[in-house]
Design a protein around this motif. Structure first.
Motif, mmCIF file in Angstrom:
data_model
loop_
_atom_site.group_PDB
_atom_site.id
_atom_site.type_symbol
_atom_site.label_atom_id
_atom_site.label_comp_id
_atom_site.label_asym_id
_atom_site.label_seq_id
_atom_site.Cartn_x
_atom_site.Cartn_y
_atom_site.Cartn_z
ATOM 1 N N VAL A 11 5.768 -6.628 -7.589
ATOM 2 C CA VAL A 11 5.014 -5.798 -8.523
ATOM 3 C C VAL A 11 4.878 -4.414 -7.913
ATOM 4 O O VAL A 11 4.464 -4.272 -6.750
ATOM 5 C CB VAL A 11 3.614 -6.385 -8.819
ATOM 6 C CG1 VAL A 11 2.775 -5.394 -9.637
ATOM 7 C CG2 VAL A 11 3.750 -7.703 -9.581
ATOM 8 N N VAL A 12 5.228 -3.409 -8.688
ATOM 9 C CA VAL A 12 5.115 -2.013 -8.266
ATOM 10 C C VAL A 12 3.965 -1.390 -9.045
ATOM 11 O O VAL A 12 4.013 -1.319 -10.279
ATOM 12 C CB VAL A 12 6.414 -1.222 -8.542
ATOM 13 C CG1 VAL A 12 6.280 0.220 -8.039
ATOM 14 C CG2 VAL A 12 7.612 -1.906 -7.900
ATOM 15 N N LEU A 174 3.594 -6.806 -3.160
ATOM 16 C CA LEU A 174 2.980 -5.735 -3.932
ATOM 17 C C LEU A 174 3.351 -4.400 -3.298
ATOM 18 O O LEU A 174 3.155 -4.205 -2.095
ATOM 19 C CB LEU A 174 1.458 -5.902 -3.951
ATOM 20 C CG LEU A 174 0.643 -4.756 -4.567
ATOM 21 C CD1 LEU A 174 0.979 -4.578 -6.047
ATOM 22 C CD2 LEU A 174 -0.849 -4.995 -4.379
ATOM 23 N N VAL A 175 3.882 -3.491 -4.104
ATOM 24 C CA VAL A 175 4.239 -2.149 -3.646
ATOM 25 C C VAL A 175 3.269 -1.160 -4.280
ATOM 26 O O VAL A 175 3.243 -1.018 -5.508
ATOM 27 C CB VAL A 175 5.684 -1.790 -4.025
ATOM 28 C CG1 VAL A 175 6.015 -0.357 -3.605
ATOM 29 C CG2 VAL A 175 6.663 -2.771 -3.389
ATOM 30 N N LEU A 176 2.442 -0.511 -3.460
ATOM 31 C CA LEU A 176 1.512 0.499 -3.960
ATOM 32 C C LEU A 176 2.174 1.862 -3.889
ATOM 33 O O LEU A 176 2.484 2.357 -2.803
ATOM 34 C CB LEU A 176 0.224 0.506 -3.132
ATOM 35 C CG LEU A 176 -0.840 -0.541 -3.422
ATOM 36 C CD1 LEU A 176 -2.107 -0.248 -2.616
ATOM 37 C CD2 LEU A 176 -1.178 -0.610 -4.906
ATOM 38 N N ALA A 177 2.407 2.458 -5.057
ATOM 39 C CA ALA A 177 3.028 3.777 -5.132
ATOM 40 C C ALA A 177 2.296 4.611 -6.170
ATOM 41 O O ALA A 177 2.903 5.298 -6.989
ATOM 42 C CB ALA A 177 4.511 3.652 -5.496
ATOM 43 N N ASP A 178 0.967 4.537 -6.113
ATOM 44 C CA ASP A 178 0.154 5.194 -7.140
ATOM 45 C C ASP A 178 -0.549 6.441 -6.620
ATOM 46 O O ASP A 178 -1.551 6.881 -7.188
ATOM 47 C CB ASP A 178 -0.864 4.212 -7.726
ATOM 48 C CG ASP A 178 -1.785 3.616 -6.669
ATOM 49 O OD1 ASP A 178 -1.424 3.668 -5.472
ATOM 50 O OD2 ASP A 178 -2.868 3.128 -7.029
ATOM 51 N N GLY A 179 -0.017 7.038 -5.551
ATOM 52 C CA GLY A 179 -0.533 8.327 -5.106
ATOM 53 C C GLY A 179 -1.559 8.223 -4.000
ATOM 54 O O GLY A 179 -2.071 7.145 -3.676
ATOM 55 N N GLY A 180 -1.861 9.401 -3.430
ATOM 56 C CA GLY A 180 -2.755 9.450 -2.288
ATOM 57 C C GLY A 180 -4.219 9.372 -2.631
ATOM 58 O O GLY A 180 -5.064 9.267 -1.735
ATOM 59 N N ARG A 181 -4.565 9.439 -3.908
ATOM 60 C CA ARG A 181 -5.974 9.421 -4.297
ATOM 61 C C ARG A 181 -6.376 8.105 -4.953
ATOM 62 O O ARG A 181 -7.388 8.018 -5.636
ATOM 63 C CB ARG A 181 -6.263 10.583 -5.249
ATOM 64 C CG ARG A 181 -5.977 11.952 -4.623
ATOM 65 C CD ARG A 181 -6.238 13.076 -5.592
ATOM 66 N NE ARG A 181 -5.931 14.378 -5.003
ATOM 67 C CZ ARG A 181 -6.013 15.529 -5.644
ATOM 68 N NH1 ARG A 181 -6.391 15.555 -6.913
ATOM 69 N NH2 ARG A 181 -5.715 16.672 -5.050
ATOM 70 N N PRO A 304 0.935 -8.275 5.248
ATOM 71 C CA PRO A 304 1.633 -9.382 4.594
ATOM 72 C C PRO A 304 1.482 -9.280 3.074
ATOM 73 O O PRO A 304 0.375 -9.193 2.549
ATOM 74 C CB PRO A 304 0.923 -10.623 5.141
ATOM 75 C CG PRO A 304 0.418 -10.188 6.482
ATOM 76 C CD PRO A 304 0.019 -8.745 6.305
ATOM 77 N N GLY A 305 2.603 -9.204 2.381
ATOM 78 C CA GLY A 305 2.592 -9.123 0.925
ATOM 79 C C GLY A 305 2.318 -7.744 0.366
ATOM 80 O O GLY A 305 2.133 -7.606 -0.846
ATOM 81 N N LEU A 306 2.301 -6.706 1.216
ATOM 82 C CA LEU A 306 1.911 -5.373 0.746
ATOM 83 C C LEU A 306 2.671 -4.288 1.500
ATOM 84 O O LEU A 306 2.843 -4.365 2.717
ATOM 85 C CB LEU A 306 0.408 -5.163 0.969
ATOM 86 C CG LEU A 306 -0.162 -3.775 0.641
ATOM 87 C CD1 LEU A 306 -0.175 -3.543 -0.868
ATOM 88 C CD2 LEU A 306 -1.574 -3.629 1.219
ATOM 89 N N VAL A 307 3.126 -3.262 0.756
ATOM 90 C CA VAL A 307 3.728 -2.082 1.374
ATOM 91 C C VAL A 307 3.321 -0.856 0.569
ATOM 92 O O VAL A 307 3.182 -0.911 -0.651
ATOM 93 C CB VAL A 307 5.273 -2.213 1.465
ATOM 94 C CG1 VAL A 307 5.894 -2.329 0.083
ATOM 95 C CG2 VAL A 307 5.871 -1.047 2.222
ATOM 96 N N LEU A 308 3.098 0.259 1.263
ATOM 97 C CA LEU A 308 2.714 1.519 0.637
ATOM 98 C C LEU A 308 3.913 2.469 0.628
ATOM 99 O O LEU A 308 4.640 2.571 1.624
ATOM 100 C CB LEU A 308 1.571 2.184 1.406
ATOM 101 C CG LEU A 308 0.123 1.781 1.108
ATOM 102 C CD1 LEU A 308 -0.067 0.280 1.230
ATOM 103 C CD2 LEU A 308 -0.837 2.521 2.028
ATOM 104 N N LEU A 309 4.086 3.190 -0.476
ATOM 105 C CA LEU A 309 5.154 4.169 -0.598
ATOM 106 C C LEU A 309 4.600 5.491 -1.113
ATOM 107 O O LEU A 309 3.583 5.539 -1.810
ATOM 108 C CB LEU A 309 6.247 3.684 -1.560
ATOM 109 C CG LEU A 309 7.181 2.567 -1.096
ATOM 110 C CD1 LEU A 309 8.145 2.198 -2.222
ATOM 111 C CD2 LEU A 309 7.945 2.962 0.153
#
Length: 423
Positions: A11-12, A174-181, A304-309
């Motif tokens: 999930v992105v 889970l890929v978090l790519a929703d910005g720095g705020r 585990p299960g998470l990466v930030l972009l």
């Protein structure tokens, strides 16, 4: 969403320039592997694949893409839609106001068509969304808000508030790519390390008397860096051609309100004094906006299960134009590793999810990108600090450095490769 199955492999969260680009890369690299991908975005998606060309808006916001980013988008089939709207950067003119230090980076010296490109965000977003909505095995849930994220033994669980009501989604990664705020990082207890530059970036489009001819300018002043990036020409309502450029003008926090409050004529006069007459007289300025500047790095990019972009992982000073370009290199590296790992374990469905969400696997991604990230962050930060400091010794040193780069091709080529986003 197309069906009721609430488990996805990946999930992105965030379908913008970074999250959308990552999803396209991953989808193409793992097209035949049965990887199930979901994009969750707070904004509604444009469900049209129409790529109609429109007249550029004078006030449109834009992004600088390095030569390396152009190659990435070309590899994944997006560049043919982007190139008609892109202004090529064929020369970068770097100077220090009031001092003799200057250097010029030339595309032909590096044997490339352009050092980079400047592209209006509307075309970049349109191309990405058009590619996403026609992709098979890639689903979109938008508009939707992530209300809660819960860690599970085999991945992550997301509670969503979407246009379909409350939903619960499970995923292996889970890929978090929703910005720095984003508030999601804070809700997960991920802290950030910040260095405030005590500066604001004044962002606006301007028009010059003469065409830019593919030149970009990095001008260092006593108040901080000033960048002028080429944009495609546009026309005013009377049909007059406007030679546009995108301005990033760094000012101290204490000058932000005063600079924004200047009338157009006074603003242009002040900018002309800072920038000079390399493109003739400034004739117009559009809507102005100001953004606080800081260097931000997440204390953790993986779990585990998470990466930030993207900006969730690292937010850089915009004057060097490195933020999105670094994020795209991260995206390609992660997508390539995920696709390869998924295919290695293609016959073991119960193993695949565990592998792509494991800390050991995600650590291999971070190890691969660590040097690129550290080098790019240092390059952006040191350039900003060095050219914002007016101490006589540093002023002399940086001008000697600029003169040396202009006279010594190896030094100039190294600097050019950093600007071009090449490893």
């Amino acid at each position: 969403m197309k069906n009721s199955n609430t488990h996805y492999d990946i999930v992105v969260v965030g379908g913008g320039l970074v999250g959308g680009s990552f999803a396209i890369m991953l989808h193409q690299l793992a097209a035949d592997a049965g990887l199930r991908i979901l994009i969750v975005d707070a904004r509604p998606f444009n469900a049209s694949s129409d790529k109609t060309v429109t007249q550029p808006d004078f006030d449109a916001r834009s992004t600088a893409l390095s030569w390396g980013s152009r190659n990435i988008y070309e590899k994944f089939g997006l560049w043919s839609d982007l190139s008609p709207h892109a202004a090529a950067i064929r020369q970068i003119h770097v100077s220090d106001r009031g001092h003799p230090g200057v250097t010029r980076l030339q595309a032909d010296e590096m044997d490339v068509e352009a050092l980079g490109y400047v592209l209006e965000n509307q075309y970049l977003s349109q191309a990405i969304q058009s590619a996403l909505v026609v992709s098979n095995n890639l689903e979109i849930c938008a508009p939707a808000q992530v209300v809660e994220i819960q860690h599970q033994p085999d991945g992550m669980r997301l509670n969503l508030d979407s246009h379909n009501g409350a939903q619960q989604i499970d995923c292996s990664l889970l890929v978090l790519a929703d910005g720095g705020r984003s508030g999601l990082m804070e809700s997960l207890g991920i802290t950030t390390q910040k260095h405030h530059y005590n500066q604001h970036a004044i962002i606006a489009n301007v028009a010059f008397e003469r065409p830019h001819q593919g030149q970009a300018f990095e001008r260092f002043t006593d108040n901080g860096p000033l960048a002028m990036l080429p944009l495609p020409d546009s026309q005013d309502p009377d049909g007059v051609t406007l030679h546009r450029a995108a301005l990033v003008w760094t000012v101290p926090d204490t000058d932000k309100a005063r600079t924004l409050s200047l009338d157009d004529a006074t603003f242009l006069a002040a900018l002309q004094d800072r920038f000079g007459y390399r493109l003739g007289r400034l004739t117009r300025v559009g809507q102005r906006n100001a953004y606080p500047l800081s260097l931000m790095e997440a204390s953790e990019q993986i779990r585990p299960g998470l990466v930030l972009l993207g900006n969730a992982a690292h937010t850089l000073h915009p004057v060097a134009g490195q933020g999105l370009n670094l994020a795209l290199r991260d995206c390609e590296a992660l997508a390539s590793l995920l696709a390869r790992q998924w295919q290695i374990n293609s016959s073991e469905a119960n193993i695949r999810g565990k592998e792509i969400g494991s800390y050991r696997f995600l650590e291999s991604y971070l190890d691969k990108q660590a040097q690129d990230q550290q080098r790019t962050v240092r390059f952006s930060d040191l350039t900003t600090r060095l050219f914002s400091n007016q101490q006589p010794a540093l002023t002399l040193g940086r001008n000697l450095g600029l003169l040396s780069m202009d006279l010594l091709p190896p030094a100039r080529h190294w600097f050019a490769r950093q600007a071009m986003g090449l490893r």
